[in-house]
Write a protein that holds these residues in place. Sequence first.
Motif, mmCIF file in Angstrom:
data_model
loop_
_atom_site.group_PDB
_atom_site.id
_atom_site.type_symbol
_atom_site.label_atom_id
_atom_site.label_comp_id
_atom_site.label_asym_id
_atom_site.label_seq_id
_atom_site.Cartn_x
_atom_site.Cartn_y
_atom_site.Cartn_z
ATOM 1 N N LEU A 1 4.077 8.390 -29.115
ATOM 2 C CA LEU A 1 5.499 8.700 -28.906
ATOM 3 C C LEU A 1 5.786 10.139 -29.344
ATOM 4 C CD1 LEU A 1 8.344 7.665 -28.171
ATOM 5 C CD2 LEU A 1 8.578 6.890 -30.530
ATOM 6 N N SER A 2 6.163 10.970 -28.370
ATOM 7 C CA SER A 2 6.391 12.388 -28.685
ATOM 8 C C SER A 2 7.849 12.814 -28.516
ATOM 9 C CB SER A 2 5.510 13.279 -27.802
ATOM 10 O OG SER A 2 5.804 13.076 -26.433
ATOM 11 N N LYS A 3 8.624 12.010 -27.800
ATOM 12 C CA LYS A 3 10.027 12.392 -27.559
ATOM 13 C C LYS A 3 10.952 11.203 -27.771
ATOM 14 C CE LYS A 3 13.175 14.311 -24.112
ATOM 15 N NZ LYS A 3 13.388 14.611 -22.665
ATOM 16 N N ILE B 1 3.751 4.004 -25.086
ATOM 17 C CA ILE B 1 5.025 4.716 -25.014
ATOM 18 C C ILE B 1 4.910 6.173 -25.495
ATOM 19 C CG2 ILE B 1 5.716 3.718 -27.238
ATOM 20 C CD1 ILE B 1 8.570 3.736 -26.331
ATOM 21 N N THR B 2 5.404 7.087 -24.659
ATOM 22 C CA THR B 2 5.416 8.515 -25.020
ATOM 23 C C THR B 2 6.841 9.053 -25.177
ATOM 24 O OG1 THR B 2 5.373 9.227 -22.699
ATOM 25 C CG2 THR B 2 3.245 8.966 -23.809
ATOM 26 N N SER C 1 5.037 4.278 -20.251
ATOM 27 C CA SER C 1 5.033 5.431 -21.150
ATOM 28 C C SER C 1 6.453 5.935 -21.407
ATOM 29 C CB SER C 1 4.167 6.557 -20.576
ATOM 30 O OG SER C 1 4.665 6.969 -19.316
ATOM 31 N N VAL C 2 7.343 5.723 -20.440
ATOM 32 C CA VAL C 2 8.734 6.179 -20.566
ATOM 33 C C VAL C 2 9.636 4.953 -20.661
ATOM 34 C CG1 VAL C 2 10.606 7.480 -19.496
ATOM 35 C CG2 VAL C 2 8.248 8.291 -19.275
ATOM 36 N N THR D 1 12.344 -4.984 -15.902
ATOM 37 C CA THR D 1 11.423 -4.398 -16.892
ATOM 38 C C THR D 1 10.666 -5.447 -17.708
ATOM 39 O OG1 THR D 1 13.102 -4.320 -18.641
ATOM 40 C CG2 THR D 1 12.959 -2.407 -17.155
ATOM 41 N N ASN D 2 11.089 -6.715 -17.598
ATOM 42 C CA ASN D 2 10.531 -7.813 -18.414
ATOM 43 C C ASN D 2 10.805 -7.663 -19.911
ATOM 44 O OD1 ASN D 2 9.494 -9.572 -16.447
ATOM 45 N ND2 ASN D 2 7.722 -8.233 -16.150
#
Length: 244
Positions: free
Chosen positions: A101-103, A78-79, A47-48, A23-24
Motif C-alpha cells: 500500500l503506497s497511496k 492493495i496498492t 490493487s486499487v 466487488t464482493n
Amino acid sequence: TDDTDDTAGTTVEAGDSIVDNTTNATFRVTSTKSKTVEYTVAGNKSSVVVVPQTVTVNGEAYKVTSIASNAFKNDKTITSVTIGSNVKTIGDSAFKNCTKLSKVVIGKNVTKISANAFYGCKKLTTVSIPSKVTTIGTKAFYNCTSLKSVVMQSKLTTIGASAFYKCTKLTSITIPANVKSIGSKAFYGCKNLKKITIKTTKLTSKKVGSSAFKGIYSKATIKIPSKKAASYKKILKSKGVKST
C-alpha cells in the motif's frame, strides 16, 4: 454508489451482513434507522480499492460510516485506497501489514484512526490527516519506513504511543495547537526527523510519554511556543531529545 442488492425483498436488521454484487466486499448493517453500514471484509483481490460513500440495501442508500478492525489486514495486493467521505472511523489493524500500500486518501469526515490501522505499511510515502481527526491511535503508522510526509490538522488532540515508531524517512513534523498528549515512543527511532514544530501549549511532562522523541536526528531543530520555552525544553530533554 455500489450495487448491493442481494437483499431485495427481505427485511434487513442491524448486524446483518450484506455482500456487494460487484466487488464482493462485505458490509455489516449498523443501523436501519440511520441507514448505516460498516465495511467489514475486503472483496475481490484488487490493487486499487475504493471504500464507497454508500451501498444499496433493499433499494435504499446506506452510508458507509466505518471500516472494521482487520478489514484489509495482511492484504498484499492493495496498492491504493480511497476512503469515502461518510467514513468516520478506521478500525484497529484495518490496513495492518498491507506491505504494498503506497497511496491512501482518507475521507474528510474521519475522526479517528485506530490502533495499528496502518501498522507496517512499508510502501506508504505520504499521509494527509483530515481536519476532523482527533485521535491517531497507538502504533497507527508503526514501522511505516517509507513515510516521508505527514500533515496533521488543528482538531488533533491525541498522538498515540508508538504512533510513528521507526518511520525512518520522516524528516519534519508539525504538532498542531490542540494536541494534549503524545504517547510513549510516538516518534521513537525516526532517525531522519530533523525538524519539529510544536504549536500546542497544552503539553505537560505527564502528557508526553517516555522516549517519545528518542532516536530522532541528533541535531534536530525544534520550534516551540516562546511562552513554554523553559518547560518544554525540560520535557523534550526528558523524553529523548538531545538538542533543543
